[in-house]
Design an enzyme around this catalytic site. Structure first.
Site, PDB file in Angstrom:
ATOM      1  N   HIS A  28      17.570 -44.742  14.162  1.00 48.31           N
ATOM      2  CA  HIS A  28      18.890 -45.324  14.129  1.00 48.31           C
ATOM      3  C   HIS A  28      19.721 -44.653  15.345  1.00 48.31           C
ATOM      4  O   HIS A  28      19.578 -43.517  15.610  1.00 48.31           O
ATOM      5  CB  HIS A  28      19.414 -45.069  12.816  1.00 48.31           C
ATOM      6  CG  HIS A  28      19.183 -45.780  11.763  1.00 48.31           C
ATOM      7  ND1 HIS A  28      19.657 -46.241  10.642  1.00 48.31           N
ATOM      8  CD2 HIS A  28      17.751 -46.424  11.553  1.00 48.31           C
ATOM      9  CE1 HIS A  28      19.023 -47.014   9.616  1.00 48.31           C
ATOM     10  NE2 HIS A  28      17.753 -47.023  10.327  1.00 48.31           N
ATOM     11  N   GLU A  60      22.354 -43.201  15.182  1.00 49.83           N
ATOM     12  CA  GLU A  60      22.953 -41.972  14.865  1.00 49.83           C
ATOM     13  C   GLU A  60      22.086 -40.943  14.978  1.00 49.83           C
ATOM     14  O   GLU A  60      22.365 -39.605  15.225  1.00 49.83           O
ATOM     15  CB  GLU A  60      23.962 -42.040  13.457  1.00 49.83           C
ATOM     16  CG  GLU A  60      24.742 -43.042  13.171  1.00 49.83           C
ATOM     17  CD  GLU A  60      24.386 -44.350  12.523  1.00 49.83           C
ATOM     18  OE1 GLU A  60      25.051 -45.028  11.850  1.00 49.83           O
ATOM     19  OE2 GLU A  60      23.258 -44.793  13.228  1.00 49.83           O
ATOM     20  N   CYS A 115      24.346 -45.819   7.205  1.00 49.56           N
ATOM     21  CA  CYS A 115      23.663 -46.022   6.248  1.00 49.56           C
ATOM     22  C   CYS A 115      23.445 -44.569   5.525  1.00 49.56           C
ATOM     23  O   CYS A 115      23.852 -43.680   5.887  1.00 49.56           O
ATOM     24  CB  CYS A 115      22.183 -46.631   6.409  1.00 49.56           C
ATOM     25  SG  CYS A 115      21.173 -45.518   7.410  1.00 49.56           S
ATOM     26  N   CYS A 156      21.688 -41.846   7.843  1.00 52.73           N
ATOM     27  CA  CYS A 156      22.656 -41.434   8.787  1.00 52.73           C
ATOM     28  C   CYS A 156      23.757 -40.673   8.243  1.00 52.73           C
ATOM     29  O   CYS A 156      24.210 -39.790   8.680  1.00 52.73           O
ATOM     30  CB  CYS A 156      22.954 -42.746   9.689  1.00 52.73           C
ATOM     31  SG  CYS A 156      21.524 -43.494  10.505  1.00 52.73           S
TER      32      CYS A 156
END
Length: 160
Positions: free
Chosen positions: A62, A64, A92, A95
């Site tokens: 992801h 992040e 999410c 993260c």
């Protein structure tokens, strides 16, 4: 915070960069999410990330996570308390956990995520009892631009 407030203008500047990264991710076939980590003292970019799950065949890739790993490497420290992370979509659970674990000083995000957002929408990891760090959060910066980018990408994907 007023839209002409100097701090808001800085947040908009960095969120615009995150939107650019999200666009690059979307162009590469990834869900368009971008993240920028900025040193709050020098107000300069420490690291950037964009979604890479499909390209890297990695469920943890992801935006992040990629940005946090790069920032930790650049600063040679996993304590990122002197940094702000800007991300186009509410993080999410994975993260949000990583942001808390990295002790980031401030999280600024664009659009809420009604399905998996764990900062304020579906759950609230930063303020939960399981959080060992009190994360400051500012949501809704360039929200409509971030939301439109995601909605347009998904609409285009459905047409194909």
């Amino acid at each position: 915070m007023a839209i002409n407030h100097p701090e808001y203008l800085i947040h908009r500047q960095w969120m615009n960069r995150a939107i650019e990264l999200a666009q690059a991710a979307g162009d590469a076939g990834e869900v368009p999410v971008g993240a920028v980590i900025v040193d709050r003292n020098g107000n300069s970019i420490v690291a950037e990330g964009e979604n890479r799950k499909e390209r890297d065949k990695d469920p943890t890739a992801h935006a992040e996570i990629i940005a946090i790993r790069a920032a930790s490497k650049a600063l040679q420290d996993w304590h990122l308390d002197r940094c702000t992370i800007y991300v186009t979509l509410e993080p999410c659970p994975m993260c949000a956990g990583a942001i808390v674990q990295a002790r980031l000083g401030l999280l600024v995000y664009g659009a809420d995520d009604p399905k998996t957002g764990t900062i304020r929408t579906v759950a609230n990891i930063p303020d939960s009892a399981c959080s060992n760090h009190r994360l400051s959060v500012l949501g809704g910066i360039l929200e409509s631009a971030c939301r439109h980018q995601l909605q347009s990408w998904f609409a285009q994907k459905r047409q194909k």
